[in-house]
Design a protein around this motif. Structure first.
Motif, short mmCIF file in Angstrom:
data_model
loop_
_atom_site.label_atom_id
_atom_site.label_comp_id
_atom_site.label_asym_id
_atom_site.label_seq_id
_atom_site.Cartn_x
_atom_site.Cartn_y
_atom_site.Cartn_z
N HIS A 195 -24.74 24.83 20.85
CA HIS A 195 -24.97 24.16 21.85
C HIS A 195 -25.80 23.14 22.37
CE1 HIS A 195 -20.80 25.63 21.75
NE2 HIS A 195 -20.94 26.71 22.17
N GLU A 196 -27.37 23.99 22.70
CA GLU A 196 -27.88 23.18 22.74
C GLU A 196 -28.73 22.00 22.62
OE1 GLU A 196 -29.82 26.36 26.02
OE2 GLU A 196 -27.77 26.77 26.62
N ALA A 197 -28.81 22.15 21.22
CA ALA A 197 -29.57 21.46 20.80
C ALA A 197 -29.70 20.36 21.08
CB ALA A 197 -29.62 21.83 18.73
N PRO A 198 -31.11 20.04 21.18
CA PRO A 198 -30.67 18.32 21.58
C PRO A 198 -30.47 17.02 20.45
CG PRO A 198 -33.19 18.92 21.52
CD PRO A 198 -32.13 19.64 21.10
N CYS A 199 -30.75 17.83 19.50
CA CYS A 199 -29.71 16.66 18.32
C CYS A 199 -29.47 16.93 16.87
CB CYS A 199 -32.01 16.54 17.55
SG CYS A 199 -32.41 18.13 16.71
N SER A 200 -29.32 16.45 16.59
CA SER A 200 -28.08 17.08 15.11
C SER A 200 -28.41 18.15 14.84
CB SER A 200 -27.86 15.55 14.01
OG SER A 200 -27.65 14.73 14.58
N VAL A 201 -28.24 18.77 13.99
CA VAL A 201 -28.10 20.10 13.50
C VAL A 201 -27.94 20.72 11.86
CG1 VAL A 201 -28.41 22.60 13.05
CG2 VAL A 201 -28.32 21.56 15.39
N LEU A 202 -28.71 20.52 10.97
CA LEU A 202 -27.99 20.73 9.40
C LEU A 202 -28.76 22.10 9.19
CD1 LEU A 202 -27.22 20.33 7.09
CD2 LEU A 202 -29.26 19.18 6.16
N THR A 203 -26.97 23.15 9.30
CA THR A 203 -27.62 24.25 8.48
C THR A 203 -27.26 24.48 6.90
OG1 THR A 203 -25.60 24.83 9.34
CG2 THR A 203 -26.52 25.54 11.09
N VAL A 204 -28.12 25.43 6.24
CA VAL A 204 -27.75 25.12 5.07
C VAL A 204 -27.61 27.34 4.36
CG1 VAL A 204 -29.78 23.86 4.49
CG2 VAL A 204 -30.35 25.97 4.62
N LYS A 205 -26.94 27.07 3.61
CA LYS A 205 -26.73 28.26 2.79
C LYS A 205 -27.39 29.20 2.00
CE LYS A 205 -22.71 28.12 4.79
NZ LYS A 205 -22.65 28.98 6.48
N ALA A 206 -27.89 30.34 1.78
CA ALA A 206 -28.35 30.62 1.10
C ALA A 206 -28.69 30.17 -0.15
CB ALA A 206 -28.57 32.04 1.25
N PRO A 207 -30.15 30.06 -0.89
CA PRO A 207 -29.73 29.95 -2.57
C PRO A 207 -28.76 30.89 -3.39
CG PRO A 207 -31.93 30.10 -1.94
CD PRO A 207 -30.80 30.89 -0.70
N PRO A 208 -28.08 30.09 -4.14
CA PRO A 208 -26.93 30.81 -5.64
C PRO A 208 -28.19 31.71 -5.64
CG PRO A 208 -27.67 28.23 -6.61
CD PRO A 208 -28.08 28.84 -4.91
#
Length: 296
Positions: free
Chosen positions: A282-295
């Motif tokens: 909600h509060e991040a002032p920028c775009s957010v890229l979330t990545v998953k754990a490595p396979p």
């Protein structure tokens, strides 16, 4: 941005989803073999009400929605956009997850508003996608335009945050951006640990030792992930809250993209779990890229 073969972008015709489509198309342009599909989910309850009151067939509803989506994408990206479009009936979250699975997408792109949200906060669907999607998720801020220039990878020394650095490096290479790696150290004293039985001098000494260990582990982690010739900057912050530390750093540095893992260990592992996750997104002032754990 390289590294993704298929991108799915969610569309609800809001201004934020327009920005998401533009960003997804721009990222896709960096790869000749990356596919892009814009997906609009028609709510089942709304469709049933429409059919009941107008007598229109379900197939006609889908055809009309699909035609509207195609026109909207063409108006947004131009006639030669090369993206596929899909209009399907279902719950927004389930529909997006089905599209990700159907296209074997490595990246889901969503606007930071839309999908039944308000006050500039991501809606419940976007937040749920970030927590549960089987792929990486990019939440695009409406204010973002053009390439990313300042990328911050948030790490806690876990394997997943190592992948966050890998993805962040690909972004910076493709975008011509600068990369900064951030670790937020949370002192046990500030985190509310039970310290009353111990003298203040012992607590201070313990905290100093923990901070030195964290610094050493951070340097070793960076050397292992980046190597000695990396141009990436490093940042080490101390804060009573990992989330506050990240948000404060993003604001102070003017970052336009934060990259972080959805699973970790001490410290940042709480970022995308429960209410803390909601607050960061909600509060991040920028775009957010979330990545998953490595396979595995």
């Amino acid at each position: 941005m390289s590294g993704f073969n298929q991108i799915v972008v969610g569309v609800d015709f809001s201004p934020s989803s327009l920005q998401a489509v533009r960003e997804a198309a721009r990222l896709r342009a960096g790869s000749a073999h990356c596919g892009l599909t814009a997906v609009h989910i028609l709510d089942r309850g709304v469709v049933d009400d429409l059919i009941r009151h107008t007598g229109i067939s379900e197939s006609r509803v889908i055809d009309q929605a699909g035609a509207r989506l195609e026109r909207w994408v063409e108006e947004t990206l131009g006639k030669e956009h090369g993206a596929s479009t899909e209009a399907v009936i279902g719950h927004p979250f389930d529909g997006l997850m089905a599209a990700v699975e159907r296209h074997k997408a490595q990246l889901l792109v969503l606007g930071s508003r839309g999908f039944n949200t308000g006050r500039g906060h991501p809606g419940a669907v976007a937040a749920k996608c970030i927590r549960k999607a089987p792929c990486d998720v990019l939440l695009v801020r409406r204010s973002h335009e053009g390439p990313f220039r300042k990328v911050v990878a948030c790490v806690d020394f876990s394997e997943t945050s190592g992948r966050a650095i890998d993805v962040a490096q690909k972004v910076t290479e493709a975008e011509g951006a600068t990369l900064q790696v951030l670790h937020v150290h949370v002192p046990s004293l500030l985190a509310g640990s039970m310290i009353e039985p111990f003298p203040p001098t012992e607590v201070t000494a313990m905290e100093a030792t923990r901070e030195r260990v964290a610094h050493k582990e951070y340097r070793a982690f960076l050397e292992n992930k980046l190597g000695p010739d990396s141009n990436a900057e490093s940042a080490f912050r101390i804060n009573a809250s990992a989330t506050d530390g990240v948000i404060g750093h993003l604001i102070d540095t003017g970052a336009d993209l934060a990259v972080l893992g959805t699973r970790g260990r001490s410290g940042l592992k709480i970022l995308l779990l429960g209410t803390t996750a909601e607050r960061l997104v909600h509060e991040a002032p920028c775009s957010v890229l979330t990545v998953k754990a490595p396979p595995v």
